[in-house]
Design a protein around this motif. Structure first.
Motif, PDB file in Angstrom:
ATOM      1  N   GLY A   1      -4.270   7.682   5.204  1.00  0.00           N
ATOM      2  CA  GLY A   1      -4.183   7.735   6.663  1.00  0.00           C
ATOM      3  C   GLY A   1      -4.096   9.143   7.222  1.00  0.00           C
ATOM      4  N   ARG A   2      -3.871   9.192   8.565  1.00  0.00           N
ATOM      5  CA  ARG A   2      -3.857  10.491   9.258  1.00  0.00           C
ATOM      6  C   ARG A   2      -2.582  11.274   8.959  1.00  0.00           C
ATOM      7  NH1 ARG A   2      -7.552   8.568   9.435  1.00  0.00           N
ATOM      8  NH2 ARG A   2      -7.556   9.973   7.665  1.00  0.00           N
ATOM      9  N   GLU A   3      -2.686  12.592   9.195  1.00  0.00           N
ATOM     10  CA  GLU A   3      -1.550  13.487   8.935  1.00  0.00           C
ATOM     11  C   GLU A   3      -0.338  13.144   9.799  1.00  0.00           C
ATOM     12  OE1 GLU A   3      -4.064  17.516   7.840  1.00  0.00           O
ATOM     13  OE2 GLU A   3      -2.697  17.569   9.547  1.00  0.00           O
ATOM     14  N   ARG A   4       0.804  13.071   9.170  1.00  0.00           N
ATOM     15  CA  ARG A   4       2.079  12.897   9.881  1.00  0.00           C
ATOM     16  C   ARG A   4       3.086  13.828   9.228  1.00  0.00           C
ATOM     17  NH1 ARG A   4       0.056   8.693   7.857  1.00  0.00           N
ATOM     18  NH2 ARG A   4       1.612   8.249   6.284  1.00  0.00           N
ATOM     19  N   SER A   5       3.691  14.690  10.031  1.00  0.00           N
ATOM     20  CA  SER A   5       4.655  15.639   9.468  1.00  0.00           C
ATOM     21  C   SER A   5       6.063  15.125   9.691  1.00  0.00           C
ATOM     22  CB  SER A   5       4.522  16.995  10.159  1.00  0.00           C
ATOM     23  OG  SER A   5       3.255  17.533   9.886  1.00  0.00           O
TER      24      SER A   5
ATOM     25  N   GLY B   1       0.801  -1.226   0.000  1.00  0.00           N
ATOM     26  CA  GLY B   1       0.000   0.000   0.000  1.00  0.00           C
ATOM     27  C   GLY B   1       0.826   1.264   0.000  1.00  0.00           C
ATOM     28  N   THR B   2       0.295   2.288   0.671  1.00  0.00           N
ATOM     29  CA  THR B   2       0.966   3.592   0.650  1.00  0.00           C
ATOM     30  C   THR B   2       1.862   3.781   1.872  1.00  0.00           C
ATOM     31  OG1 THR B   2      -0.969   4.460   1.786  1.00  0.00           O
ATOM     32  CG2 THR B   2      -0.881   4.783  -0.569  1.00  0.00           C
ATOM     33  N   HIS B   3       1.708   2.921   2.890  1.00  0.00           N
ATOM     34  CA  HIS B   3       2.421   3.156   4.148  1.00  0.00           C
ATOM     35  C   HIS B   3       3.743   2.416   4.243  1.00  0.00           C
ATOM     36  CE1 HIS B   3      -1.020   5.272   5.643  1.00  0.00           C
ATOM     37  NE2 HIS B   3      -1.795   4.231   5.431  1.00  0.00           N
ATOM     38  N   ASN B   4       3.958   1.453   3.351  1.00  0.00           N
ATOM     39  CA  ASN B   4       5.153   0.615   3.519  1.00  0.00           C
ATOM     40  C   ASN B   4       6.009   0.525   2.263  1.00  0.00           C
ATOM     41  OD1 ASN B   4       3.118  -0.773   2.264  1.00  0.00           O
ATOM     42  ND2 ASN B   4       3.409  -2.693   3.361  1.00  0.00           N
ATOM     43  N   ILE B   5       6.015   1.596   1.469  1.00  0.00           N
ATOM     44  CA  ILE B   5       6.829   1.534   0.238  1.00  0.00           C
ATOM     45  C   ILE B   5       8.316   1.388   0.580  1.00  0.00           C
ATOM     46  CG2 ILE B   5       5.221   2.855  -1.228  1.00  0.00           C
ATOM     47  CD1 ILE B   5       7.271   5.129  -1.036  1.00  0.00           C
TER      48      ILE B   5
ATOM     49  N   VAL C   1      -0.533  -4.841   3.184  1.00  0.00           N
ATOM     50  CA  VAL C   1      -1.140  -3.501   3.169  1.00  0.00           C
ATOM     51  C   VAL C   1      -1.418  -3.093   4.607  1.00  0.00           C
ATOM     52  CG1 VAL C   1      -3.138  -2.155   2.419  1.00  0.00           C
ATOM     53  CG2 VAL C   1      -2.138  -3.852   0.879  1.00  0.00           C
ATOM     54  N   TRP C   2      -0.932  -1.919   5.001  1.00  0.00           N
ATOM     55  CA  TRP C   2      -1.153  -1.437   6.373  1.00  0.00           C
ATOM     56  C   TRP C   2      -2.283  -0.429   6.368  1.00  0.00           C
ATOM     57  CZ3 TRP C   2       4.465   0.138   8.231  1.00  0.00           C
ATOM     58  CH2 TRP C   2       5.306  -0.969   8.103  1.00  0.00           C
ATOM     59  N   LYS C   3      -3.032  -0.410   7.466  1.00  0.00           N
ATOM     60  CA  LYS C   3      -4.132   0.541   7.557  1.00  0.00           C
ATOM     61  C   LYS C   3      -3.636   1.956   7.804  1.00  0.00           C
ATOM     62  CE  LYS C   3      -8.577   0.174   9.566  1.00  0.00           C
ATOM     63  NZ  LYS C   3      -9.255   0.844   8.580  1.00  0.00           N
ATOM     64  N   ASP C   4      -2.652   2.093   8.640  1.00  0.00           N
ATOM     65  CA  ASP C   4      -2.111   3.417   8.962  1.00  0.00           C
ATOM     66  C   ASP C   4      -0.766   3.197   9.632  1.00  0.00           C
ATOM     67  OD1 ASP C   4      -1.949   6.140   9.211  1.00  0.00           O
ATOM     68  OD2 ASP C   4      -3.855   6.371  10.246  1.00  0.00           O
ATOM     69  N   THR C   5      -0.006   4.235   9.806  1.00  0.00           N
ATOM     70  CA  THR C   5       1.267   4.111  10.518  1.00  0.00           C
ATOM     71  C   THR C   5       1.740   5.469  10.979  1.00  0.00           C
ATOM     72  OG1 THR C   5       3.548   3.337  10.361  1.00  0.00           O
ATOM     73  CG2 THR C   5       2.656   4.356   8.404  1.00  0.00           C
ATOM     74  N   ASP C   6       2.574   5.481  12.008  1.00  0.00           N
ATOM     75  CA  ASP C   6       3.241   6.712  12.427  1.00  0.00           C
ATOM     76  C   ASP C   6       4.655   6.740  11.882  1.00  0.00           C
ATOM     77  OD1 ASP C   6       1.163   7.600  13.922  1.00  0.00           O
ATOM     78  OD2 ASP C   6       1.822   6.573  15.747  1.00  0.00           O
TER      79      ASP C   6
END
Ligand code: 5AD
Ligand code: SF4
Length: 479
Positions: A205-209, A138-142, A162-167
């Motif tokens: 997923g949620r915003e992470r800066s 997915g988009t979180h573990n490229i 595929v991960w749902k979200d990550t920090d």
């Protein structure tokens, strides 16, 4: 072959370990084939995906694949988009073509990643109908590409991770940049806005800066490699830094970046109007390195539709914001995104959109037909607008946007302005093509040695959306 006994637990060390393991595997296969193995990465969608693809390419080259021309490569990766339904259809169509290629070359490796893979229904469809695909992520573990390739090669059936979200934000992995002189730089990932039509918050997923120190270190290293222009990337850069401790605003970050020696141009996208601060306008006005271009998605000019879109600004607030920006940064080029046919949009609502387009006078606008995305609040709203009505409105909007865009683009005709030369002209090799800081395209006679330089160009004539120019005598900048 390296053993898997001592796999580091920490990133990026873990990935560097897997890159070594993958490199051995790729080399072995290349020896069997008697030639190097090639890869092909196809990117769909936005600038964030384009930047992710540079990272994916960087890893693939690091583990020994060489760039291929097209889908006949040994390793094919589609980095997908899902913002509108037709993006998904395009990928399914292309997968049919990949299946025929894989029948001819069974050792071909097919991988899919990106936003579309974050949708559970897509994963189910792939499991049911596209079993020839080797790897899905997915988009979180490229950042895990090398590890995933190693595992997929071991297990001989479709690997889905595929991960749902990550920090997690993993820094310092290899990157293969498309241009030597300009680069995207991620400053944040994800989106918290939940516009009611949009699937991005669900798939990204949620915003992470990113930490400002990491961003600045990356930009300094890019400058040392010859980069002169950076594009700061995020779904909503104006809410940068809210989750950092201590908090940092986007205006503060931008001001720090504007102070870095050796950088000539700074761009950023995308800005949400509701979060665009006075400080940001001031910083843009004060720092000439910050390009006079702002992409400010409108989506609709009707306050009622904006409310139902959950955009959290009114037509009047948007127009007033544009006035403040123009007062501070005269000549700024404004571009936008507009959706036609949001559920319940009436002719009167549409007229409000046309009214904003006429008042703001965008340099260009991306116009989209509303696409129903399952799982978003708008998908279950009543009064979906009939196709013929949407098509008619879309045509009228496009005509208006194009006419105004042509007039706006032409406003610098007769002036001499700096152009960053990007490439040899695709149609005429005697010309080179570059961009003004407003992002307008300029073609002019010149040779490829100018690529990556900023030169003064007289803008002789504007043809629709681009200029034809002539380079002015000058001492070439030393770079
Ligand atoms: N239908 C049509 N356009 C959409 N966008 C986002 N979601 C949808 C949708 N469901 C557009 C918005 C956004 C751009 C990236 O894509 O205009 O700004
Ligand atoms: Fe989607 Fe709105 Fe977030 Fe943009 S700000 S990515 S349109 S939810």
């Amino acid at each position: 072959m390296r053993t898997t006994e001592q796999i580091p637990a920490q990133e990026p060390a873990r990935q560097f370990h897997y890159m070594e393991v993958a490199r051995d595997l790729v080399q072995k296969k290349a020896e069997e084939a008697g030639r190097p193995l090639s890869f092909f990465v196809q990117t769909f969608g936005c600038q964030m995906n384009a930047r992710d693809s540079e990272k994916l390419r960087g890893i693939l080259q690091h583990i020994g694949f060489v760039p291929g021309e097209d889908e006949t490569a040994d390793f094919v990766l589609y980095n997908t988009c899902t913002v509108r339904e037709n993006a998904n259809q395009k990928v399914y169509g292309r997968l049919g073509y990949l299946q025929t290629l894989k029948r001819k070359n069974p050792s071909m490796f097919i991988a899919l990643c990106g936003c579309m893979m974050q949708e559970p229904e897509v994963l189910q469809t792939l499991r049911d109908k596209y079993t020839f695909v080797d790897l899905v992520f997915g988009t979180h573990n490229i950042f895990k590409l090398a590890e995933l390739i190693v595992r997929a090669l071991e297990q001989h059936e479709m690997l889905i991770d595929v991960w749902k979200d990550t920090d997690m934000i993993v820094e310092d992995l290899p990157v293969d940049r498309k241009y030597s002189f300009k680069s995207g730089v991620n400053i944040m990932f994800g989106c918290n806005n939940f516009c009611s039509y949009c699937i991005v918050p669900y798939v990204r997923g949620r915003e992470r800066s990113r930490n400002p120190r990491d961003i600045i270190r990356e930009i300094e290293s890019l400058i040392s490699e010859g980069v002169r222009e950076v594009m700061l990337l995020g779904q909503n850069v104006n809410s940068y830094g809210k989750n950092l401790d201590p908090q940092v605003t986007f205006a503060e970050l931008l001001e720090t970046i504007a102070g870095i020696d050796g950088l000539d141009r700074i761009r950023f996208m995308t800005s949400h109007p509701k979060d665009l601060s006075e400080d940001l306008i001031r910083v843009m006005a004060e720092h000439p390195k910050i390009c006079r271009h702002l992409h400010l998605p409108l989506q609709s000019g009707s306050t009622e539709i904006l409310r139902r879109m959950n955009r959290r600004y009114t037509k009047e607030q948007y127009l007033e914001l544009v006035d403040r920006i123009r007062a501070a940064v005269p000549d700024i080029s404004l571009t936008t995104d507009i959706i036609v046919g949001f559920p319940g949009e009436t002719e009167a609502d549409f007229q409000e959109t046309l009214d904003v387009v006429r008042r703001v006078r965008y340099d260009s606008a991306f116009t989209f037909i509303y696409s129903k995305r399952t799982g978003t609040p708008a998908a279950v709203m009543e009064n979906q607008v009939p196709d013929e009505v949407i098509k008619d409105r879309f045509g009228r909007l496009l005509a208006e946007v194009q006419e105004i865009g042509r007039e706006q683009t032409a406003r610098f005709t007769g002036q001499t302005m700096p152009v960053l030369v990007e490439q040899q002209n695709e149609q005429d090799p005697a010309l080179v093509t570059g961009r003004l800081d407003t992002n307008a395209v300029v073609h002019f006679p010149g040779d490829p040695s100018l690529i990556g330089q900023i030169v003064d160009v007289y803008l002789a004539e504007c043809r629709g959306f681009y200029y034809l120019g002539e380079m002015r005598n000058q001492e070439l900048p030393s770079s």
